[in-house]
Write a protein that holds these residues in place. Sequence first.
Motif, mmCIF file in Angstrom:
data_model
loop_
_atom_site.group_PDB
_atom_site.id
_atom_site.type_symbol
_atom_site.label_atom_id
_atom_site.label_comp_id
_atom_site.label_asym_id
_atom_site.label_seq_id
_atom_site.Cartn_x
_atom_site.Cartn_y
_atom_site.Cartn_z
ATOM 1 N N PHE A 12 0.776 -1.322 0.184
ATOM 2 C CA PHE A 12 0.032 -0.087 -0.064
ATOM 3 C C PHE A 12 1.071 1.301 0.525
ATOM 4 N N LYS A 13 1.825 1.151 1.021
ATOM 5 C CA LYS A 13 2.975 2.631 0.658
ATOM 6 C C LYS A 13 3.435 2.572 -0.408
ATOM 7 N N THR A 14 3.817 1.392 -0.818
ATOM 8 C CA THR A 14 4.986 2.009 -2.325
ATOM 9 C C THR A 14 4.057 2.067 -3.314
ATOM 10 N N LEU A 15 2.380 1.731 -3.432
ATOM 11 C CA LEU A 15 1.696 1.926 -4.706
ATOM 12 C C LEU A 15 1.376 3.292 -4.473
ATOM 13 N N GLY A 16 1.624 3.727 -3.111
ATOM 14 C CA GLY A 16 0.920 5.507 -2.696
ATOM 15 C C GLY A 16 2.151 6.412 -2.975
ATOM 16 N N MET A 17 2.826 5.812 -2.410
ATOM 17 C CA MET A 17 4.604 7.229 -3.037
ATOM 18 C C MET A 17 4.541 7.266 -4.232
ATOM 19 N N GLU A 18 4.333 6.247 -5.201
ATOM 20 C CA GLU A 18 4.636 6.082 -6.615
ATOM 21 C C GLU A 18 4.093 6.146 -7.831
ATOM 22 N N THR A 19 2.361 6.706 -7.062
ATOM 23 C CA THR A 19 1.444 7.335 -7.474
ATOM 24 C C THR A 19 2.105 9.068 -7.276
ATOM 25 N N HIS A 20 2.549 9.216 -6.442
ATOM 26 C CA HIS A 20 2.769 10.862 -6.809
ATOM 27 C C HIS A 20 4.750 10.890 -7.248
ATOM 28 N N THR A 21 4.768 10.226 -7.288
ATOM 29 C CA THR A 21 6.060 9.595 -7.990
ATOM 30 C C THR A 21 6.283 10.028 -9.832
ATOM 31 N N LEU A 22 4.579 9.303 -10.277
ATOM 32 C CA LEU A 22 4.277 9.211 -11.340
ATOM 33 C C LEU A 22 4.355 10.604 -11.911
ATOM 34 N N PHE A 23 3.522 11.454 -10.884
ATOM 35 C CA PHE A 23 2.869 12.123 -10.864
ATOM 36 C C PHE A 23 3.905 13.029 -11.462
ATOM 37 N N GLY A 24 4.996 13.310 -10.596
ATOM 38 C CA GLY A 24 6.368 14.239 -10.800
ATOM 39 C C GLY A 24 7.012 14.034 -11.918
ATOM 40 N N ASP A 25 6.561 12.191 -12.295
ATOM 41 C CA ASP A 25 6.834 12.354 -13.780
ATOM 42 C C ASP A 25 6.232 12.163 -15.356
ATOM 43 N N ALA A 60 4.780 15.825 -14.924
ATOM 44 C CA ALA A 60 5.059 17.462 -14.958
ATOM 45 C C ALA A 60 6.454 17.506 -15.965
ATOM 46 N N THR A 61 7.263 16.001 -15.739
ATOM 47 C CA THR A 61 8.594 16.096 -16.024
ATOM 48 C C THR A 61 7.967 15.778 -17.993
ATOM 49 N N LEU A 62 7.431 14.956 -18.006
ATOM 50 C CA LEU A 62 6.171 14.834 -19.323
ATOM 51 C C LEU A 62 5.975 16.152 -20.486
ATOM 52 N N ALA A 63 5.877 16.666 -19.710
ATOM 53 C CA ALA A 63 4.490 17.892 -20.166
ATOM 54 C C ALA A 63 5.037 19.382 -20.284
ATOM 55 N N GLU A 64 6.554 19.153 -19.764
ATOM 56 C CA GLU A 64 8.132 20.399 -20.078
ATOM 57 C C GLU A 64 8.480 20.099 -20.676
ATOM 58 N N ALA A 65 8.329 18.541 -21.575
ATOM 59 C CA ALA A 65 9.502 18.421 -22.529
ATOM 60 C C ALA A 65 8.656 18.812 -23.732
ATOM 61 N N ALA A 66 9.210 19.230 -25.231
ATOM 62 C CA ALA A 66 7.992 19.210 -25.739
ATOM 63 C C ALA A 66 7.306 18.081 -26.135
ATOM 64 N N THR A 67 5.920 17.655 -26.231
ATOM 65 C CA THR A 67 5.065 16.949 -25.812
ATOM 66 C C THR A 67 4.068 16.576 -26.594
ATOM 67 N N THR A 68 3.484 15.689 -26.918
ATOM 68 C CA THR A 68 1.850 16.272 -27.353
ATOM 69 C C THR A 68 1.128 15.468 -26.301
ATOM 70 N N PRO A 69 -0.750 16.303 -26.525
ATOM 71 C CA PRO A 69 -1.827 15.607 -25.301
ATOM 72 C C PRO A 69 -1.878 14.668 -25.757
ATOM 73 N N ALA A 70 -1.695 13.717 -26.452
ATOM 74 C CA ALA A 70 -1.968 12.182 -26.383
ATOM 75 C C ALA A 70 -1.029 11.488 -26.028
ATOM 76 N N GLU A 71 0.481 11.558 -25.575
ATOM 77 C CA GLU A 71 1.267 11.189 -25.029
ATOM 78 C C GLU A 71 1.248 11.546 -23.350
ATOM 79 N N VAL A 72 1.115 12.562 -23.024
ATOM 80 C CA VAL A 72 0.094 13.129 -21.445
ATOM 81 C C VAL A 72 -0.895 11.907 -21.384
ATOM 82 N N SER A 73 -1.439 12.267 -21.968
ATOM 83 C CA SER A 73 -3.080 11.016 -21.406
ATOM 84 C C SER A 73 -2.839 9.455 -21.792
ATOM 85 N N THR A 74 -1.752 8.882 -22.337
ATOM 86 C CA THR A 74 -1.350 7.438 -22.206
ATOM 87 C C THR A 74 -0.728 8.056 -21.258
#
Length: 157
Positions: A103-116, A118-132
């Motif tokens: 539970f702890k791992t899934l929870g913390m990983e979810t926050h990390t994935l949101f951070g990722d 944000a990084t993805l949205a910073e690179a030139a990217t398409t809405p489809a990539e963010v959606s995926t």
Amino acid sequence: MKTKISILLNIILLAVVAFGVNKFIIQGSTAPTDDGRTAVLVAPSEKDYVLAEMRGFLETVQGITAAIGENNMAEIRVLAGKAGEFSPANVPAPLFAKMPIEFKTLGMETHTLFGDLATLAEAATTPAEVSTALGELMLNCTACHSSYRLDLESEPS
Ligand code: HEC
């Protein structure tokens, strides 16, 4: 004699630490339920705390989904970046101890994935990539929801 006592003390200390690690880091405080999920047993205020976090997650997902439709990468960066900010130290220690390790791992990983995200949205990217990426991130939401629920420790089912 002295060495023997100190070896014995070390063994006792190790056993206490191993018990603590197992109880408070790995197992948490859980009970089986009749719907197949594992109940994490918490106090009422701790349940409120987790559910408020959850509603925050849903608001973030809502905001990001809307921003994807508007091709608003700046908004995605802000929302995902905020959800990515997390330190286990901010979770009340007794609550943290009640969560099993998965539970702890899934929870913390979810926050990390949101951070990722944000990084993805910073690179030139398409809405489809963010959606995926958001779709993949949300596998953490569904994985945890299908495995766990919160029950009050006073009235476990
Ligand atoms: C580490 C486990 C975990 C993760 C990851 C997780 N949730 Fe939850 N969530 C729960 C639990 C447990 C409940 C309570 C379910 C119950 O008791 O039936 C819950 C409840 C909720 C609720 C109901 C809130 C309320 O006020 O009743 C929402 C909304 C929610 N989660 C959204 C999300 C979203 C969106 C994500 C992913 C971005 C997510 N959750 C990720 C464990 C998790």
